[in-house]
Scaffold this active site. Structure first.
Site, mmCIF file in Angstrom:
data_model
loop_
_atom_site.group_PDB
_atom_site.id
_atom_site.type_symbol
_atom_site.label_atom_id
_atom_site.label_comp_id
_atom_site.label_asym_id
_atom_site.label_seq_id
_atom_site.Cartn_x
_atom_site.Cartn_y
_atom_site.Cartn_z
ATOM 1 N N GLU A 1 0.876 -1.166 0.000
ATOM 2 C CA GLU A 1 0.000 0.000 0.000
ATOM 3 C C GLU A 1 0.916 1.220 0.000
ATOM 4 O OE1 GLU A 1 -2.237 0.831 3.555
ATOM 5 O OE2 GLU A 1 -3.514 2.282 2.503
ATOM 6 N N ARG B 1 5.530 -12.958 9.406
ATOM 7 C CA ARG B 1 6.276 -11.735 9.121
ATOM 8 C C ARG B 1 7.570 -11.703 9.916
ATOM 9 N NH1 ARG B 1 2.179 -7.568 10.635
ATOM 10 N NH2 ARG B 1 3.449 -6.401 9.164
ATOM 11 N N LYS C 1 4.399 0.522 10.450
ATOM 12 C CA LYS C 1 4.478 1.658 9.523
ATOM 13 C C LYS C 1 3.942 2.923 10.169
ATOM 14 C CE LYS C 1 3.476 0.011 4.886
ATOM 15 N NZ LYS C 1 2.618 0.289 3.734
#
Length: 553
Positions: free
Chosen positions: A33, A257, A267
RNA sequence: UGCCCGAUGGUGUAACUGGCAACACGCUUGAUUUUGAUUCAAGAAAGUCUAGGUUCGAGCCCUAGUCGGGCAACCA
């Protein structure tokens, strides 16, 4: 590079699918994104997605998941493309979920026509309440049984801008009592009168992640859609939508992850560090971003090696930051040019060396790589050596310079310290030494043998520079587990800026050069460096057995 | 008090799919070294979450637990 490992579970799946003839060729995608810069966790995903396709002769698309116009920007798109290429990967196609907005809208209409989606006028609070909790089933809302015709009309009016943000949503009609929360009539479309970085003001309804991601995968013919573990519960919805729409059946697979010690990957919080100027920007060399790691001096080879070594699996993991440092050193050792730099100087005067005389002494640029040749280093009667490299009263295992002791100056002569000069505070200001002319490097006939070798730089020829020494940004090992403000965990010593004296050869330094400051660490030029004022970033220190020995006490 | 994932040295990942638990990082010791770097050699460290079961044989299969993680954004 890393040793051959057994295949990871995803390689096994792909291999099996290919052998079974399920696909002729695999297609993967990397779907960021564009709402922030990529970090080392994304590097793992990039290496996985692009690497898998490369290994099995498939292809990978770069697809921006740009379904939320309020957080997404072109700046991020550009940085992401730059980072992926820097890591060494090239995509087959550059795509955007927004490329498919027309098609996605069409899919939504199709769902409504099948009686599988409806327009809901409830507020988000009401929807949340009807949804129940993980342990309590949800209940049907009052708008759930609108007719197909009415839904079609309302949805069309939503698109035409007839309604305000938040006043209506399109939801899938699945099962409000489903054990999987995501299957309790998930929202598919919401109204946002917002400017989109690519489609401008064309749309005021935007698809949600769940109604964009899987459909985009399907449109692109993605065979293996690889994402992280938190999307596991989404898979059921992913499959439901593909089945209901009767489109190409992309399949979703999940892996764990990357977590790394002393590192924060969120983020949102990284953005906060940038916005609050706690770091100098997304590319601050202390940031776990790819741009930060790049500016710090790590090579793409070392990042790929790191991603190879950490492996891929489904269990939660915590990678030691030291492994990234190891990978950095491992590659830099092979390519970095050796240089001598003194950061905390003591002046050494060689009393039996003629004042004003200069010799040029050759020194190899990289003992690991003959082809890099050697350079000449000026030597004179006044030198700087590192303060650490002298002790007046050394412990037994110390083999650097001491009063009455000898060391070799790298690529030069053996010297012996005869006198220590101190200021009124007792701080050493100068050492007076003698050198042994016949001990010259390469033609040593002195018969002397010394254990220690230290680096130095000629006072008359030294160039002043700035070095930036980095350490971990946080001093808490597991930043994912903290419950208070992450700012409480900042390491106040994550950046130290110092002066340094460097050998004159650095006048020829180029932006992409990597250096090993002998006996201290790997460095690169910072983007703020100029010919008049050299600025170096320390990528990583050298391993230091002596420091370890000292800690033992 | 639900559903879904997961569990192998300190860390991470393997184990030819049921056949003596391996590799890497880290750690220890030694050798080499004009970088206390690099390189090389040796070593310590898990008996595979627990309890049952199937089997000649289980880290791999079955059952029940335990522990860890995830799921209630008009974020992705």
């Amino acid at each position: 590079m890393a040793e051959e490992k057994g295949p990871n579970f995803l390689e096994e799946i792909v291999d099996r699918d290919l052998k079974a003839g399920k696909y002729q060729e695999i297609i993967t995608r990397f779907p960021p994104e564009p709402n922030g810069y990529l970090h080392i966790g994304h590097a793992k995903s990039i290496c996985l997605n692009f690497g898998l396709a490369k290994d099995f002769n498939g292809s990978t698309n770069l697809r921006f998941d740009d379904t939320n116009p309020v957080t997404e920007e072109t700046e991020y798109v550009d940085s992401i493309k730059y980072d992926v290429r820097w890591l060494g990967f090239e995509w087959a196609n550059e795509r955007y979920a927004s490329d498919y907005f027309d098609q996605l809208f069409e899919f939504a209409v199709r769902l409504i026509e099948k009686g599988l989606a409806y327009v809901d006028d409830s507020t988000s609070d009401q929807i949340a309440e009807q949804k129940g909790t993980p342990t309590k089933p949800g209940v049907n809302g009052p708008f759930r049984d609108r007719s197909v015709e009415e839904n079609l009309q309302l949805f069309s009016e939503m698109k035409d801008g007839k309604y305000k943000d938040g006043s209506k949503v399109l939801r899938a009609k699945i099962d409000m009592a489903h054990t999987n929360m995501l299957m309790r009539d998930p929202v598919l479309y919401r109204i946002k009168h917002a400017h989109h970085h690519r489609t401008g003001d064309k749309w005021c309804v935007y698809p949600m992640y769940d109604f964009a991601h899987g459909q985009s995968d399907s449109i692109e013919g993605v065979t293996h859609s690889i994402c992280t573990l938190e999307f596991v519960p989404h898979r059921e919805l992913y499959d439901w939508l593909i089945n209901s729409l009767e489109i190409f059946p992309s399949r979703q697979y999940e892996f764990a992850r990357l977590n790394m010690t002393y590192t924060m990957m969120s983020k949102r919080k990284l953005l906060q560090l940038v916005n609050e100027k706690i770091v100098s920007g997304w590319d601050d060399p202390r940031m776990p971003t790819i741009s930060g790691i790049r500016r710090r001096g790590f090579t793409p080879e070392s990042i790929r090696d790191f991603c190879e070594r950490i492996g891929v699996a489904k269990r939660d993991n915590m990678i030691d930051f030291g492994l990234l440092e190891f990978c950095g050193r491992d590659h830099l050792n092979k390519i970095a040019l050796r240089r001598m730099v003194v950061m905390d100087p003591i002046k050494v005067v060689i009393t039996n060396y003629p004042e004003g005389k200069t010799e040029q002494l050759p020194s190899e640029n990289n003992p690991e790589d003959e082809s890099t040749g050697s350079r000449e280093i000026p030597f004179g009667n006044a030198l700087y050596i590192e303060r650490d490299d002298f002790m007046e009263n050394p412990p037994k295992k110390y083999f650097r310079l001491s009063l009455g002791g000898m060391v070799r100056l790298k690529s030069a002569y053996i010297i012996k310290c005869e006198e220590v000069i101190k200021d009124s505070d007792g701080r050493v200001t100068e050492l007076r030494c003698v050198y042994f002319p016949e001990s010259k490097s390469g033609s040593d006939t002195s018969g002397l043998s010394v254990k220690g070798v230290i680096h130095w730089v000629s006072v008359a020829h030294a160039v002043e520079a700035e070095v930036r020494l980095y350490d971990r940004l946080f001093n808490t090992e597991d930043m994912g587990a903290i419950e208070d403000d992450f700012k409480n965990h900042l390491n106040s010593e994550s950046l130290k800026i110092q002066k340094a004296w460097v050998e004159p050869e650095f006048r020829n330094a180029k932006a992409d050069d990597r250096f090993q400051f002998m006996r201290t660490g790997y460095f690169c030029l910072d983007k703020e460096s100029t010919p008049d004022k050299l600025v170096f970033n320390r990528t990583v220190t050298l391993r230091d057995m002596w420091a370890k020995e000292q800690k033992k006490g």
